[in-house]
Write a protein that holds these residues in place. Structure first.
Motif, short mmCIF file in Angstrom:
data_model
loop_
_atom_site.label_atom_id
_atom_site.label_comp_id
_atom_site.label_asym_id
_atom_site.label_seq_id
_atom_site.Cartn_x
_atom_site.Cartn_y
_atom_site.Cartn_z
N ILE A 195 0.85 -1.21 0.00
CA ILE A 195 0.00 0.00 0.00
C ILE A 195 0.88 1.26 0.00
N GLU A 196 1.91 1.24 0.84
CA GLU A 196 2.82 2.40 0.91
C GLU A 196 3.49 2.64 -0.43
N LYS A 197 3.97 1.58 -1.04
CA LYS A 197 4.67 1.71 -2.32
C LYS A 197 3.73 2.25 -3.39
N ALA A 198 2.47 1.77 -3.36
CA ALA A 198 1.50 2.21 -4.36
C ALA A 198 1.25 3.72 -4.22
N ALA A 199 1.10 4.15 -2.96
CA ALA A 199 0.86 5.58 -2.72
C ALA A 199 2.09 6.40 -3.17
#
Ligand code: SAM
Ligand code: SF4
Ligand code: SF4
Length: 338
Positions: A151-155
């Protein structure tokens, strides 16, 4: 562009494409391990639509009114070279938005390439922040930590991120508030999904459903909520904003508050069958048309006939139906995606 309408004047606007029937999870509510075990016959690769075939179908669907594409599965990130498919779809004139639904386990690895390829949005499924309960729900396959990293990487990669949480009585209802609080702080929209009677293998019972009303009551413990207008007609989640204006949640209440009257979604399974409802019992074989050398005009004719004759309103009818009819061999969720 043709503007198709079905029997209830619903247009065709969204296309959900399943790119694989395989998954690295065995969520009990979707692909229970007892049924999707080591001997389960998944589709062999030659039966799965190729990127060329998917691209051709997307062009055809766009000519019939589709504007938004969602890639799903099974677990779509298990499909090799998925960013290449996104890139090809992104080049098609008339495609306004490409989204992906994923369990997030491989998102850390692919987020950057997906964003670069033209993906705009990602919905990441996560049912609990508690490692033990999450492990239990996903069939002992994945870790919360991995999904959160995805999720962090996607954001970071610039993708718009939403989180999907299926709420099941006796499994993760105690996680509603913790999840809401966590993603409020992270400023990601969390969408609660009522547990649905998709497919035939999850042993669904109405008693296992945590209703939209119950979910909202719990979330309001954090802060009062106010309803927000949908972003567009046919949006599946009902939106709510925290009254302190710090964040938003959604509820997808297909069981207790269904929304068939605005359903503009068609679905294509990994093997190229067209379904006009998530709860369909049968589909139309588009792969056969593609592989038999039919021209675009005859494929357009076939899809138009299917859509113009569409009368699906399964969720609206759910309560009127007998259990017998409900059992009538529905297609599995992992087959056509959410
Ligand atoms: N594997 C990907 C994932 O889990 O996000 C994409 C496919 S999955 C079938 C799509 C969505 O359907 C997920 O958000 C999942 O939680 C949801 N889903 C699966 N079975 C469900 C059920 N019985 N009731 C409600 N939602 C369900
Ligand atoms: Fe796999 Fe998604 Fe189904 Fe879970 S919900 S088993 S991650 S396809
Ligand atoms: Fe659409 Fe079928 Fe769901 Fe109704 S039950 S909203 S027609 S997919």
């Amino acid at each position: 562009m043709t503007n198709l309408q079905d029997q209830f004047q619903r247009p065709l606007r969204d296309l959900r494409i399943s790119v694989t029937d395989r998954c690295n999870f065995r969520c009990q509510y979707c692909m229970p391990a007892e049924i999707f075990g080591p001997d389960f016959a998944f589709l062999p690769s030659e039966k799965i639509l190729s990127f060329e075939e998917i691209e051709r179908l997307v062009k055809i669907f766009v000519s019939l009114g589709v504007k938004k594409i969602r890639i799903t599965g099974g677990e779509p990130l298990l499909r090799r070279d998925l960013p290449t498919l996104i890139e090809r779809i992104n080049r098609i004139d008339g495609v306004e938005d490409i989204a992906l639904t994923t369990n997030g386990t491989l998102l850390k690895k692919y987020a950057h390439d997906l964003a670069k390829a033209g993906l705009s949005r990602v919905s990441v499924s996560l049912d609990s922040l508690n490692e033990e309960r999450f492990f239990e729900m996903n069939g002992h396959r994945g870790k919360v930590k991995t999904v959160l990293e995805g999720i962090e990487k996607a954001a970071e990669a610039g993708l718009q991120v939403k989180i999907n949480m299926v709420v099941q009585k006796g499994k993760n209802e105690q996680d509603i508030v913790t999840m809401a609080q966590f993603f409020k702080e992270k400023q990601h929209i969390l969408r609660f999904i009522e547990y649905m009677d998709v497919g035939n293998s999850n042993g669904w019972k109405m008693d296992d459903v945590v209703s939209k009303k119950e979910i909202l009551e719990q979330v309001q413990q954090i802060s009062p909520l106010k309803p927000v207008e949908p972003n567009y007609k046919g949006e599946v989640a009902t939106r709510f904003q925290y009254q302190d204006n710090q964040g938003e949640i959604g509820v997808i209440s297909s069981v207790t508050d269904s929304f068939c009257s605005s359903c503009s979604r068609a679905r294509i399974s990994a093997e190229g069958k067209l379904y006009t409802c998530l709860f369909a019992t049968d589909g139309t074989d588009l792969r056969e048309l593609l592989r038999n050398g039919e021209d675009d005009a005859s494929i357009i004719q076939c899809i138009s006939n299917v859509w113009e004759n569409r009368t699906d309103r399964y969720s609206d009818e759910r309560n009127e139906q007998t259990m017998e009819k409900r059992k009538k061999s529905k297609i599995e969720m992992s087959h056509i995606g959410g």
